[in-house]
Enzyme design. Structure first.
Site, PDB file in Angstrom:
ATOM      1  N   HIS A 208       0.846  -1.185   0.000  1.00 55.12           N
ATOM      2  CA  HIS A 208       0.000   0.000   0.000  1.00 55.12           C
ATOM      3  C   HIS A 208       0.884   1.238   0.000  1.00 55.12           C
ATOM      4  O   HIS A 208       2.095   1.158   0.191  1.00 55.12           O
ATOM      5  CB  HIS A 208      -0.888   0.016   1.256  1.00 55.12           C
ATOM      6  N   HIS A 265       4.783   0.038  -0.098  1.00 55.63           N
ATOM      7  CA  HIS A 265       5.541  -0.789   0.829  1.00 55.63           C
ATOM      8  C   HIS A 265       4.643  -1.863   1.433  1.00 55.63           C
ATOM      9  O   HIS A 265       3.418  -1.821   1.303  1.00 55.63           O
ATOM     10  CB  HIS A 265       6.172   0.067   1.929  1.00 55.63           C
ATOM     11  N   ARG A 275       7.555  -8.609  15.672  1.00 54.09           N
ATOM     12  CA  ARG A 275       7.989  -7.294  15.193  1.00 54.09           C
ATOM     13  C   ARG A 275       7.016  -6.240  15.697  1.00 54.09           C
ATOM     14  O   ARG A 275       5.791  -6.409  15.614  1.00 54.09           O
ATOM     15  CB  ARG A 275       8.047  -7.273  13.666  1.00 54.09           C
TER      16      ARG A 275
END
Length: 335
Positions: A208, A265, A275
């Site tokens: 997006h 990205h 993460r």
């Protein structure tokens, strides 16, 4: 194939409580390009920022001035929240649009291996549902957002200087405005041990672009972020827990009449290590008209129709992550 870290997960998949299994995916990525690095303390920062925005729509900043203590404190509190049982976390949701969400991204069917908190920077939130020490969480979030807002404005003023735009706050004033529609997002991507055993990856957050002016991203020392290059290949971004990564957003692409490109990205979830990313999205006031700046046109035709941020924001709610959301506002040359 993206290489996975061998570090252990901070949060187990059981704590995350997804009802579906991890879905494996194989991706190819490029390592032929390197991410531009900008030292904000150096005189050439404005030149390097403009070059990076033109070529990548993305760069890394060092000597950014955000205290590591503010970063580590917020990261610690965020991990504590995401470590809570699902029933406790769901008290902060559903995201409508702000609050806690998991797996589902937006209202149009996009999903990912992610859970998140989305906060509006100018509104008070019910922090009482965010862990055992909500007032501490509130103070840490506000302190962090103040620091990154300051950095965002510094970068946008360097952009204006690099483009020889007057006044130099042409971009930054939109973020500093009391009515600025900026948002803050904390994404958590739990480890997926089943994939680690097979050496596979899965989509944490699909490809997006960011609709706002500028995005400032900081993550823990875990891989996963990729950006799309001009040739369509994906570049894996090495993690750097002490630096920030900057994305050009759709609105800045429009205001520079396409000279800067909003970077596409995505995030791949890590098989063996969770993460955590914290993103500040600098946005303009809802009533702000978005159009190419006259000082950058120099006789050129505008590539975009003028629109308000409210209109553009509303249009994104009806789109999927991977859609070209600016397509509705491009001027199509008559054939």
């Amino acid at each position: 194939m993206v290489l996975l870290s061998k570090a252990s997960s901070s949060v187990s998949s059981e704590q995350y409580s997804y009802t579906s299994n991890c879905m494996p995916t194989t991706f190819s990525s490029s390592s032929s390009s390197s991410v531009p690095i900008v030292d904000l303390s150096k005189p050439d920062a404005k030149t390097l920022i403009v070059k990076a925005c033109e070529e990548f729509g993305f760069f890394k900043v060092i000597n950014h001035g955000v205290p590591m203590e503010a970063i580590s404190q917020l990261e610690s509190e965020a991990f504590k929240f995401f470590s809570l049982p699902l029933t406790e976390k769901e008290k902060a949701g559903p995201p409508n649009p702000f609050g806690y969400g998991s797996k589902r991204i937006g209202p149009n069917g996009d999903v990912g291996w992610v859970e998140y908190l989305l906060l509006n920077t100018k509104q008070e939130h019910n922090f009482s549902v965010l862990g055992k020490n909500p007032e501490k969480f509130r103070c840490i979030v506000n302190s962090y957002m103040s620091c990154v807002r300051k950095m965002a404005c510094e970068i946008l003023e360097l952009v204006a200087e690099g483009l020889k735009i007057q006044p130099k706050n042409a971009f930054s004033k939109l973020v500093m405005d009391k009515q600025s529609d900026s948002v803050f997002r904390v994404n958590h991507y739990p480890a997926c041990p089943e994939l680690a055993m097979k050496g596979e990856n899965l989509i944490g957050f699909g490809e997006h672009t960011d609709p706002q002016i500028i995005s400032l991203l900081r993550s823990n020392n875990t891989s996963g972020l990729q950006i799309s290059l001009r040739d369509g290949s994906w570049l894996s971004i090495p993690p750097d827990h002490s630096s920030f990564f900057i994305n050009v957003g759709d609105s800045l692409q429009v205001m520079t009449n396409g000279r800067f490109r909003s970077v596409r990205h995505r995030v791949l979830a890590n098989g063996v290590k969770s993460r955590l990313s914290m993103i500040y999205f600098g946005g303009p006031p809802l009533s702000e008209k978005i159009a190419p700046l006259p000082s950058l046109m120099k006789g050129k035709e505008s590539l975009y129709k003028e629109f308000t941020w409210f209109e553009y924001k509303n249009s994104t709610y009806g789109s999927r992550l991977a859609d070209n959301r600016l397509g509705h506002f491009e001027r199509i040359a008559a054939s």
